[in-house]
Design a protein around this motif. Sequence first.
Motif, mmCIF file in Angstrom:
data_model
loop_
_atom_site.group_PDB
_atom_site.id
_atom_site.type_symbol
_atom_site.label_atom_id
_atom_site.label_comp_id
_atom_site.label_asym_id
_atom_site.label_seq_id
_atom_site.Cartn_x
_atom_site.Cartn_y
_atom_site.Cartn_z
ATOM 1 N N ASP A 484 40.220 53.856 -35.946
ATOM 2 C CA ASP A 484 40.187 53.164 -34.657
ATOM 3 C C ASP A 484 40.247 54.111 -33.463
ATOM 4 N N VAL A 485 39.721 55.322 -33.622
ATOM 5 C CA VAL A 485 39.804 56.296 -32.535
ATOM 6 C C VAL A 485 38.953 55.833 -31.351
ATOM 7 N N ARG A 486 39.589 55.754 -30.193
ATOM 8 C CA ARG A 486 38.880 55.416 -28.958
ATOM 9 C C ARG A 486 38.748 56.630 -28.035
ATOM 10 N N THR A 487 39.725 57.547 -28.124
ATOM 11 C CA THR A 487 39.720 58.703 -27.220
ATOM 12 C C THR A 487 40.102 59.963 -27.989
ATOM 13 N N VAL A 488 39.346 61.035 -27.745
ATOM 14 C CA VAL A 488 39.721 62.370 -28.213
ATOM 15 C C VAL A 488 40.255 63.121 -27.005
ATOM 16 N N SER A 519 35.565 58.067 -25.841
ATOM 17 C CA SER A 519 35.584 58.916 -24.656
ATOM 18 C C SER A 519 36.309 60.220 -24.962
ATOM 19 N N ILE A 520 36.084 61.203 -24.082
ATOM 20 C CA ILE A 520 36.753 62.500 -24.184
ATOM 21 C C ILE A 520 37.626 62.674 -22.955
ATOM 22 N N ALA A 521 38.903 62.948 -23.162
ATOM 23 C CA ALA A 521 39.837 63.203 -22.066
ATOM 24 C C ALA A 521 40.373 64.627 -22.183
ATOM 25 N N PHE A 522 40.921 65.143 -21.096
ATOM 26 C CA PHE A 522 41.420 66.516 -21.076
ATOM 27 C C PHE A 522 42.815 66.551 -20.456
ATOM 28 N N CYS A 523 43.622 67.480 -20.934
ATOM 29 C CA CYS A 523 44.883 67.800 -20.271
ATOM 30 C C CYS A 523 45.033 69.313 -20.233
ATOM 31 N N GLY A 524 45.665 69.819 -19.185
ATOM 32 C CA GLY A 524 45.915 71.250 -19.077
ATOM 33 C C GLY A 524 44.718 72.079 -18.675
ATOM 34 N N LEU A 525 43.667 71.470 -18.098
ATOM 35 C CA LEU A 525 42.512 72.256 -17.667
ATOM 36 C C LEU A 525 42.917 73.251 -16.578
ATOM 37 N N LYS A 526 42.376 74.474 -16.650
ATOM 38 C CA LYS A 526 42.704 75.502 -15.671
ATOM 39 C C LYS A 526 41.732 75.455 -14.498
ATOM 40 N N LYS A 527 42.189 76.014 -13.387
ATOM 41 C CA LYS A 527 41.436 75.901 -12.145
ATOM 42 C C LYS A 527 40.022 76.455 -12.278
ATOM 43 N N ARG A 556 50.494 58.616 -22.068
ATOM 44 C CA ARG A 556 51.041 57.459 -21.336
ATOM 45 C C ARG A 556 49.942 56.757 -20.545
ATOM 46 N N ALA A 557 49.067 57.535 -19.920
ATOM 47 C CA ALA A 557 48.007 56.933 -19.112
ATOM 48 C C ALA A 557 46.920 56.313 -19.981
ATOM 49 N N LEU A 558 46.521 57.011 -21.034
ATOM 50 C CA LEU A 558 45.398 56.537 -21.845
ATOM 51 C C LEU A 558 45.749 55.296 -22.655
ATOM 52 N N LEU A 559 46.983 55.186 -23.106
ATOM 53 C CA LEU A 559 47.354 54.065 -23.961
ATOM 54 C C LEU A 559 47.687 52.807 -23.172
#
Length: 568
Positions: A484-488, A519-527, A556-559
């Motif tokens: 049931d993966v919706r987001t990576v 969909s693809i989401a990101f965390c910790g992207l550098k400037k 927390r945001a995605l779920l």
Amino acid sequence: MTARLRPERILPALAWPRHWADGGLRGDLLAGLTVALVMIPQALAYAKLAGLPPQVGLYAALLPAVVAALFGSCGQLSTGPVALTGLLVGASLLPLAGGDPERLIGLALLLALLSGLIQLALGVLRLGWLLNLLSMPVLMGFVNAAALIICLTQIPALFGIALAQDEHLVMGVVHMLTDNRDLHAASVAFGLGTLGALLTMKRLAPRLPGVPIVVAASTAASALLGFEAGGGDVIGHIPQSLPALSLPPLRPELAMTLLPAAFVVAMVSFMEAASSAKLISGRTRQPWDQDQELIGQGLGKVAAAFTSGMPVSASFSRSALNYASEARTGLSSVVTAAIVLIVLLYLTPLLWHLPKPVLAAVILQAVSGLIDLKVLRRAWRANRDDGISAILTFIATLAFAPNIQNGIFTGLILTLALMVYRSMQPRVVQLGLHPDGTYRDLHRFGLTHPDPRVVIVRFDSPLTFVTAASFEDGLLRAARAQPDVRTVLVSAAGINEIDATGLYTLAGLIERFHAQGQSIAFCGLKKQVIDAMERDGLWPRIADIAAYRTEQQALRALLHKPPAATPT
């Protein structure tokens, strides 16, 4: 005035007077005298190692040493003839000289000029970092093999036997050792006696200048016992004069032939100088400039090319002696050169009876310290790729001898190939919540996915044309990791860079995931990565699900909201 425009930046010797307070001048004078006592016999020995007349080694210890000290950044470096460079010179030039001594000298001058210009260009253009492409395991594999080859080449001279030319140097030495020819008894006595005396003094009286003491005693014994009259090989006549101004044979075809050897000489000799400078600067806490040292060493080689010398480098052993003798600046090298000049002008008749087996013993004693096979084992333990590079470089250098420059080229190419191979296989792992509150490798620590709808992937590499395929495979595997993966969610702290191929691959994945309802989401992207995405126009499409700083914030945001639609 900025540091870049200061006169000391161009000529570091202008800063010497600042270091002469509190006895610094006295330390330089005494260190120069001490190093000179070692430099003279070593200069003779290393010229012999290169196949050149003995006076060439003394010439190389004059103006080249002074120029390198004036323009170098580390005052304790002692520049002049060294064993490794001498071996490279002999191995590169003897096959081209065809037994003609004058041609050999001309080739040595051209090799000094080319290798010096290479170092000078790298220093002026601030490209010293290019020499870092030669990894330490490769360098140590080469140095160990070269040191072993030097020892093998000195065994015939130690026994008073002429080593016959052979296409394979190691096999030539083996044939010599298994041949039933008669040894020269006096040469064996002088050679082994000198070697034993040097090793004994190094062990029992390490503070005494063992090399000049033993060489002086051996020369006196040779004269008293009639070593030359009994068929022994001695140094003989050394001209009592200043080195003549020289001009290398500036022929394009010769320069192209010697260019690979010049590159190896420039690279290996500077690595030896850099090793000494790093060690000394670490102890003195005085900074040294890699590019400025390249300029100094390069100008020293150029000076040798026009003063009848040979390629020079900073000697590890003499530099260590310089430091131990409390040298503060390059004035110690100027003093050393002055003493060598006095010997060259007035005292060379005293060197007539110096036996060549004694010089072979000096070389053996100096070079044996370079053999350290433990470093190959340490490289293997630390990293198998480094171990393979070190061992294959060692084997290739022995196999190609006397063309040992091919050995280091083999190691360099292998290192670069392994580096590219490793970069093409970056670490891509799926993450789970560890009991310590961090997100770690799910499979290694036996963790579970944080939610059936989300899979977290960490990518530990720049996203470039080299790694884009691995990134794509890792995300596609993550998309199938649960039913049931919706987001990576990509934990992107390890992505320091992204290029056009990475952006193109990422855009294609976003379209593909959107088409299959994911969909693809990101965390910790550098400037710098976000900046590249903004320039490419990709950032506005993903900004609402790519600006998270941590995995926890993203979850927390995605779920609690459906994935954002991604327009095509």
